[in-house]
Design an enzyme around this catalytic site. Structure first.
Site, mmCIF file in Angstrom:
data_model
loop_
_atom_site.group_PDB
_atom_site.id
_atom_site.type_symbol
_atom_site.label_atom_id
_atom_site.label_comp_id
_atom_site.label_asym_id
_atom_site.label_seq_id
_atom_site.Cartn_x
_atom_site.Cartn_y
_atom_site.Cartn_z
ATOM 1 N N CYS A 65 4.184 38.233 73.552
ATOM 2 C CA CYS A 65 3.167 38.061 72.507
ATOM 3 C C CYS A 65 1.977 37.262 73.029
ATOM 4 O O CYS A 65 0.845 37.482 72.624
ATOM 5 C CB CYS A 65 3.758 37.383 71.280
ATOM 6 N N CYS B 275 -5.294 37.021 85.428
ATOM 7 C CA CYS B 275 -5.201 37.574 84.074
ATOM 8 C C CYS B 275 -5.231 36.374 83.138
ATOM 9 O O CYS B 275 -5.936 35.408 83.409
ATOM 10 C CB CYS B 275 -3.956 38.434 83.915
#
Ligand code: ZN
Length: 482
Positions: free
Chosen positions: A289, A440
């Protein structure tokens, strides 16, 4: 004759973002082959090196799991719909619950639970069963929040919670068990306080530990029902295996962006999680998540469905989600129910189980312990401080950002944006003579990108440890974090 195939969220990036697509073919096998030849990147996600379907991918025709039935070659009918269901992270009288103890309700409790007591399906007996029940929640996060709130309000006598996290401000968007003033506190302390505020009759037992093969059996043994509210695959398999070994029901829920899954796994009466997904997806395929995002209300819905099934299990009413998997698509507002079959060859609940005790789940899920400890990996990594120093030196570094465009919009450090899913097709735009630093959000996707680039012959590639989040935390604190 084309057949409709529903593409699940994690795989849409490899199918030009389609959520469904019509593909020609006369059998499931042929349709899937045609699908992967049209979207070649899907090939490695659906099939292993030997050309058979990967074990963490299930294929349904309409609502029937075809894999154990070996129906890949059966001719398709005109209206058939194929669903690809990857892993993402039963009405029977309850007889495993130990509710024979003498339980009485006080007048205050009778008044408090009056709306339960006047439903015949719950009544005095059901309410006493709830009071006698001991339920263990694994995780006090997104799913654990509605679970704890509703189970406490319903009068479950003992709620155990396993968690070792502290409340972070990014949790508050969905973890309604905790409030703004709890940020920085232990989730367990905050959970205990909230639960007691709702219902002082509930006894709360907290376990500030990381659930592991060493403590799971002992912890679970004292409970009637275990609820899986975790967000990672090693813990899901651990919860499943410990429940199967102890003969306890496992109320499963998982969420990703807008998709939810719910089921009740009870190996004594139906399939277990391993029957559904014999093996986990490789690390990184299904983002967490934190990386993939989740709509805040979704865990509220899925966790509430888990609470519903837990209450039905305890009071022994209704048709439980044993042998059934419910998929909820919040964007389309559709619920689909798929029938699950017990896998006779399941390594833990099948006819000849090979797993007789808990195993090493991190290893099983292909997760490296203490990343960065291996010498061959250390040279592929760079810390945010090292990167800052080198940039200040004026070193010629190519910063490659492998996040998604909407993340880039939130915050970026000026890197060249190529989302991880597009890297294979855009690899020719990169200059292998340059030193490439890949980042990232947290370091997971970029590690995959570094791995991919190395395998493609790039020699000078490094992963930024901790991603842009670490950069915003330790180098440039003016940047927003998300
Ligand atoms: Zn099984």
């Amino acid at each position: 004759m084309p057949t409709k195939i529903l593409i699940p969220t994690p795989l849409r990036a490899y199918a030009e973002k389609h959520d469904s697509i019509e593909i020609a073919g006369t059998t499931v096998e042929e349709v899937l082959r045609n699908l992967t030849s049209r979207f070649t990147q899907l090939q490695r996600h659906l099939y292993n090196e030997n050309g058979s379907l990967r074990s963490y991918v299930n294929v349904y025709v309409n609502d029937e799991d075809i894999r154990y039935l070996q129906k890949e070659k059966t001719p398709l009918k005109e209206s058939d719909v194929i669903s690809i269901i990857p892993s993402i992270a039963g009405g029977t009288e309850v007889n495993t619950l130990t509710v024979e103890r003498e339980i009485q309700l006080s007048n205050e409790e009778i008044l408090r639970y009056s709306r339960h007591l006047i439903i015949p399906e719950v009544g005095m007996q059901g309410q006493k069963r709830l009071k006698a029940a001991k339920v263990l929640l694994v995780g006090a996060g997104g799913l654990g929040s509605p679970l704890a709130l509703y189970l406490a309000a319903a009068g479950v006598g003992k709620i155990g919670i396993v968690d070792f996290d502290v409340v972070d401000v990014t949790n508050l968007q969905r973890q309604v068990l905790h409030s703004t003033e709890d940020v920085g506190r232990s989730k367990l302390e905050s959970a205990r306080e909230t639960i007691h505020g709702i219902n002082p009759h509930v006894s709360v037992e907290t376990y500030e530990v990381r659930l592991s093969s060493d403590n799971a059996l002992e912890l679970f043994a004292g409970y009637d029902v275990v609820i899986d509210g975790t967000d990672n695959f090693p813990t899901r398999y651990l919860v499943n295996d410990a429940c199967v070994l102890l003969g306890k029901p496992n109320v499963y829920g998982s969420i990703f962006r807008f998709d939810g899954q719910v089921a009740v796994f009870d190996a004594q009466r139906g399939p277990c999680y391993r029957c559904l997904y014999p093996a986990p997806p490789p690390p990184g395929l299904v983002p967490s998540c934190a990386e993939g995002g989740v709509l805040g209300v979704l865990p509220g819905i899925v966790g509430s469905l888990q609470a519903l099934e837990t209450i039905k299990l305890i009071v022994g009413q209704g048709d439980l989600l044993i042998g059934r998997l419910v998929l909820f698509d919040a964007l389309k507002f559709t619920f689909r129910e798929l029938r699950l079959k017990k896998n006779p060859d399941c390594p833990i609940c099948g006819n000849v189980p090979t797993i007789r005790e808990l195993i090493d789940y991190e290893q099983f899920c292909g997760i490296e312990r203490s990343p960065g400890n291996g010498n061959d990996h250390q040279q592929d990594q760079i810390s945010v401080e090292q990167l800052k120093t080198r940039l200040d030196h004026g070193d010629d570094l190519y910063i490659l950002d492998v996040r998604e465009p909407h993340e880039y919009e939130i915050v970026n450090i000026g890197g060249h944006l190529i989302p991880l899913g597009e890297l294979p097709e855009k690899i020719h735009t990169l200059d292998s003579s340059k030193e490439i630093i890949v980042h990232c959000k947290l370091g997971g996707r970029s590690a995959k990108a570094v791995d991919f680039l190395k395998k493609s012959g790039f020699k000078k590639v490094k992963n930024l440890i901790g991603g842009i989040d670490a950069w915003a935390d330790r180098v440039d604190r003016t940047l927003p974090r998300y």
